[in-house]
Design a protein around this motif. Structure first.
Motif, PDB file in Angstrom:
ATOM      1  N   PHE A  56       0.798  -1.224   0.000  1.00  0.00           N
ATOM      2  CA  PHE A  56       0.000   0.000   0.000  1.00  0.00           C
ATOM      3  C   PHE A  56       0.834   1.279   0.000  1.00  0.00           C
ATOM      4  O   PHE A  56       0.300   2.371  -0.125  1.00  0.00           O
ATOM      5  CB  PHE A  56      -0.940   0.011   1.208  1.00  0.00           C
ATOM      6  CG  PHE A  56      -1.803  -1.227   1.290  1.00  0.00           C
ATOM      7  CD1 PHE A  56      -2.849  -1.405   0.397  1.00  0.00           C
ATOM      8  CD2 PHE A  56      -1.546  -2.214   2.224  1.00  0.00           C
ATOM      9  CE1 PHE A  56      -3.637  -2.537   0.440  1.00  0.00           C
ATOM     10  CE2 PHE A  56      -2.338  -3.352   2.276  1.00  0.00           C
ATOM     11  CZ  PHE A  56      -3.378  -3.521   1.394  1.00  0.00           C
ATOM     12  N   GLY A  57       2.129   1.147   0.203  1.00  0.00           N
ATOM     13  CA  GLY A  57       2.957   2.342   0.232  1.00  0.00           C
ATOM     14  C   GLY A  57       4.250   2.063   0.971  1.00  0.00           C
ATOM     15  O   GLY A  57       4.591   0.920   1.258  1.00  0.00           O
ATOM     16  N   ASN A  58       4.917   3.128   1.318  1.00  0.00           N
ATOM     17  CA  ASN A  58       6.233   3.011   1.924  1.00  0.00           C
ATOM     18  C   ASN A  58       6.123   3.343   3.414  1.00  0.00           C
ATOM     19  O   ASN A  58       6.234   4.491   3.809  1.00  0.00           O
ATOM     20  CB  ASN A  58       7.189   3.968   1.190  1.00  0.00           C
ATOM     21  CG  ASN A  58       8.608   3.859   1.702  1.00  0.00           C
ATOM     22  OD1 ASN A  58       8.975   2.846   2.300  1.00  0.00           O
ATOM     23  ND2 ASN A  58       9.389   4.898   1.484  1.00  0.00           N
ATOM     24  N   TYR A  59       5.876   2.328   4.210  1.00  0.00           N
ATOM     25  CA  TYR A  59       5.613   2.562   5.639  1.00  0.00           C
ATOM     26  C   TYR A  59       6.729   1.985   6.499  1.00  0.00           C
ATOM     27  O   TYR A  59       7.277   0.926   6.200  1.00  0.00           O
ATOM     28  CB  TYR A  59       4.285   1.917   6.039  1.00  0.00           C
ATOM     29  CG  TYR A  59       3.116   2.464   5.258  1.00  0.00           C
ATOM     30  CD1 TYR A  59       2.661   3.754   5.504  1.00  0.00           C
ATOM     31  CD2 TYR A  59       2.511   1.721   4.260  1.00  0.00           C
ATOM     32  CE1 TYR A  59       1.615   4.286   4.776  1.00  0.00           C
ATOM     33  CE2 TYR A  59       1.453   2.240   3.534  1.00  0.00           C
ATOM     34  CZ  TYR A  59       1.011   3.528   3.794  1.00  0.00           C
ATOM     35  OH  TYR A  59      -0.014   4.055   3.080  1.00  0.00           O
ATOM     36  N   GLY A  60       7.005   2.668   7.597  1.00  0.00           N
ATOM     37  CA  GLY A  60       7.964   2.143   8.566  1.00  0.00           C
ATOM     38  C   GLY A  60       9.398   2.417   8.184  1.00  0.00           C
ATOM     39  O   GLY A  60       9.712   2.710   7.029  1.00  0.00           O
ATOM     40  N   SER A  61      10.282   2.333   9.180  1.00  0.00           N
ATOM     41  CA  SER A  61      11.708   2.472   8.879  1.00  0.00           C
ATOM     42  C   SER A  61      12.483   1.542   9.792  1.00  0.00           C
ATOM     43  O   SER A  61      12.073   1.262  10.925  1.00  0.00           O
ATOM     44  CB  SER A  61      12.167   3.919   9.085  1.00  0.00           C
ATOM     45  OG  SER A  61      12.023   4.280  10.435  1.00  0.00           O
ATOM     46  N   SER A  70       0.536   7.748  12.579  1.00  0.00           N
ATOM     47  CA  SER A  70       0.526   7.769  11.112  1.00  0.00           C
ATOM     48  C   SER A  70       0.034   6.438  10.563  1.00  0.00           C
ATOM     49  O   SER A  70      -0.705   6.392   9.572  1.00  0.00           O
ATOM     50  CB  SER A  70       1.932   8.041  10.567  1.00  0.00           C
ATOM     51  OG  SER A  70       2.522   9.116  11.244  1.00  0.00           O
ATOM     52  N   LEU A  71       0.441   5.352  11.219  1.00  0.00           N
ATOM     53  CA  LEU A  71       0.024   4.035  10.735  1.00  0.00           C
ATOM     54  C   LEU A  71      -1.482   3.842  10.926  1.00  0.00           C
ATOM     55  O   LEU A  71      -2.166   3.274  10.071  1.00  0.00           O
ATOM     56  CB  LEU A  71       0.802   2.930  11.469  1.00  0.00           C
ATOM     57  CG  LEU A  71       0.700   1.543  10.840  1.00  0.00           C
ATOM     58  CD1 LEU A  71       1.293   1.537   9.436  1.00  0.00           C
ATOM     59  CD2 LEU A  71       1.406   0.490  11.696  1.00  0.00           C
ATOM     60  N   GLU A  73      -3.722   6.198  10.824  1.00  0.00           N
ATOM     61  CA  GLU A  73      -4.362   6.971   9.751  1.00  0.00           C
ATOM     62  C   GLU A  73      -4.245   6.238   8.415  1.00  0.00           C
ATOM     63  O   GLU A  73      -5.209   6.157   7.644  1.00  0.00           O
ATOM     64  CB  GLU A  73      -3.690   8.351   9.658  1.00  0.00           C
ATOM     65  CG  GLU A  73      -4.483   9.363   8.866  1.00  0.00           C
ATOM     66  CD  GLU A  73      -3.646  10.607   8.544  1.00  0.00           C
ATOM     67  OE1 GLU A  73      -3.991  11.305   7.577  1.00  0.00           O
ATOM     68  OE2 GLU A  73      -2.639  10.866   9.246  1.00  0.00           O
ATOM     69  N   ALA A  74      -3.057   5.656   8.191  1.00  0.00           N
ATOM     70  CA  ALA A  74      -2.837   4.961   6.921  1.00  0.00           C
ATOM     71  C   ALA A  74      -3.745   3.738   6.803  1.00  0.00           C
ATOM     72  O   ALA A  74      -4.376   3.519   5.760  1.00  0.00           O
ATOM     73  CB  ALA A  74      -1.373   4.544   6.808  1.00  0.00           C
ATOM     74  N   THR A  77      -7.250   4.583   6.112  1.00  0.00           N
ATOM     75  CA  THR A  77      -7.424   5.005   4.718  1.00  0.00           C
ATOM     76  C   THR A  77      -7.364   3.812   3.774  1.00  0.00           C
ATOM     77  O   THR A  77      -8.120   3.736   2.806  1.00  0.00           O
ATOM     78  CB  THR A  77      -6.344   6.039   4.333  1.00  0.00           C
ATOM     79  OG1 THR A  77      -6.378   7.098   5.292  1.00  0.00           O
ATOM     80  CG2 THR A  77      -6.606   6.609   2.951  1.00  0.00           C
ATOM     81  N   ILE A  78      -6.448   2.876   4.059  1.00  0.00           N
ATOM     82  CA  ILE A  78      -6.344   1.675   3.215  1.00  0.00           C
ATOM     83  C   ILE A  78      -7.661   0.898   3.259  1.00  0.00           C
ATOM     84  O   ILE A  78      -8.193   0.495   2.223  1.00  0.00           O
ATOM     85  CB  ILE A  78      -5.165   0.791   3.682  1.00  0.00           C
ATOM     86  CG1 ILE A  78      -3.834   1.482   3.377  1.00  0.00           C
ATOM     87  CG2 ILE A  78      -5.231  -0.586   3.020  1.00  0.00           C
ATOM     88  CD1 ILE A  78      -2.629   0.873   4.081  1.00  0.00           C
ATOM     89  N   ILE A  79      -8.193   0.694   4.454  1.00  0.00           N
ATOM     90  CA  ILE A  79      -9.470  -0.035   4.576  1.00  0.00           C
ATOM     91  C   ILE A  79     -10.598   0.784   3.948  1.00  0.00           C
ATOM     92  O   ILE A  79     -11.520   0.242   3.342  1.00  0.00           O
ATOM     93  CB  ILE A  79      -9.779  -0.367   6.058  1.00  0.00           C
ATOM     94  CG1 ILE A  79      -8.749  -1.358   6.613  1.00  0.00           C
ATOM     95  CG2 ILE A  79     -11.196  -0.935   6.207  1.00  0.00           C
ATOM     96  CD1 ILE A  79      -8.912  -1.684   8.076  1.00  0.00           C
TER      97      ILE A  79
END
Lengths: 224, 224
Positions: A56-61, A70-71, A73-74, A77-79
């Motif tokens: 779904f995108g570039n999450y975490g480091s 942020s996660l 919210e992400a 949004t994904i759901i």
């Protein structure tokens, strides 16, 4: 709504579990979370968690993990629950009522907008603040109101007819508790079939595998 | 009860689906079924179906498939429902009542034996022919009656205490609808956690992936 590349049903089914745990950790005042901890929640591995989110995108480091707010919210949004969904319940017997009262709709941006039944003794009474209408008003209601999800809790014998009608009227999702298998056009209406007996039977299997349950009954002879 | 070699949860979860389809085919007057047809029902492959059953014995034969009546008996025995199971419902609010009334217990050899609640207005009334007792009588009841499965439909806040009590009294299985995660000794009490909101959220994800739902809202920026 953003369309994602096709992900597996297993990944989709893990998203709500991630979300619940993220919310618990936020409530506990935490700031970030590792993929290892998320893996524990869903009974998987860190690399599976990273792979899930990478769809779904570039999450975490590395080293830090995921920033919880942020996660949260992400994942919402994904759901897709960053926007509200309108829900109608069709069949306000004990099960329909129980679902509506039991589930925390508001927390996930679901809004019960309408309820329908066929039982004259129920019409006009209310369920979670929503007046129950006669099912004969369903078409007219759907013509003028947008419903995203119908909870289908009518008797099994009525399930197919009602589901066809809902799909025909453009309802894009049916949460089906009728135990009737529905064959709708999946490009038009998605269906989630809930068969609670399946779950009870799985539990029974596991129960009978407990060490103290060895009743030593024979299996039926092998089947040819 | 025969203990089987450890099989995957996916295999266990397919067993009830096989059973339902076997019964439908028997009701349709059919005599036997191919692994390909069973595969279609569970969304899998013929070889997966054959592998599932091979965990439990030597079933089916090439070219003929499975004899339905024998397979029905075998799957019932594998799941463990060839013998009756005693069920108690703890918490007879709308959800507990709906489950008991909605599910075809008898068909699968489940017997509702007892019901408990804390609400004085419910004590003494009945649910599916079973008198509701006060939860203070629970220990005494379990000392003298064997209950195999408890349906746990108490408020979330009471879930852990009640579940600990049930496990301590030797109840081997809990079907948990409280949305509280239970940590019990899995060698003593197996737990099936039902989180219906997870299912609704998965449905919502799929709904938002429908071709006509492209609202083009942005995803939150990538999370570090």
């Amino acid at each position: 709504m953003k369309q994602f590349r096709k992900v597996s049903d297993n990944t989709v089914n893990r998203l709500p579990k991630y979300l619940r745990h993220i919310q618990e950790e936020l409530n506990n005042g935490k700031d970030h979370i590792s993929s290892a901890m998320l893996a524990e929640v869903v009974g998987s591995t860190s690399s599976q968690v990273r792979q899930d989110f990478s769809n779904f995108g570039n999450y975490g480091s590395q080293g830090y993990g995921y920033h919880l707010k942020s996660l949260d919210e992400a994942v919402r949004t994904i759901i897709g629950i960053h926007v509200p969904h309108h829900v109608a319940v069709i069949g306000t017997g004990c099960l329909g009522r129980a679902l509506v009262e039991h589930l925390e709709f508001q927390k996930y941006n679901f809004q019960l907008c309408a309820a329908f039944d066929i039982d004259p003794s129920l019409i006009g009474s209310s369920i979670n603040g929503v007046t129950i209408r006669h099912v004969s008003e369903l078409s007219e209601y759907l013509e003028t109101n947008e419903i995203h999800i119908c909870i289908l809790t009518v008797p099994k014998s009525a399930a197919k007819v009602v589901a066809q009608k809902l799909s025909g009227m453009g309802v894009p999702a049916i949460w089906n508790f009728t135990n009737e298998t529905l064959n709708l056009n999946p490009q038009k209406t998605v269906v989630q079939n809930i068969n609670l007996m399946d779950s009870l039977l799985s539990l029974t299997y596991h129960l009978e595998q407990l060490p103290n349950r060895q009743r030593d009954l024979p299996l039926p002879s092998d089947v040819e």
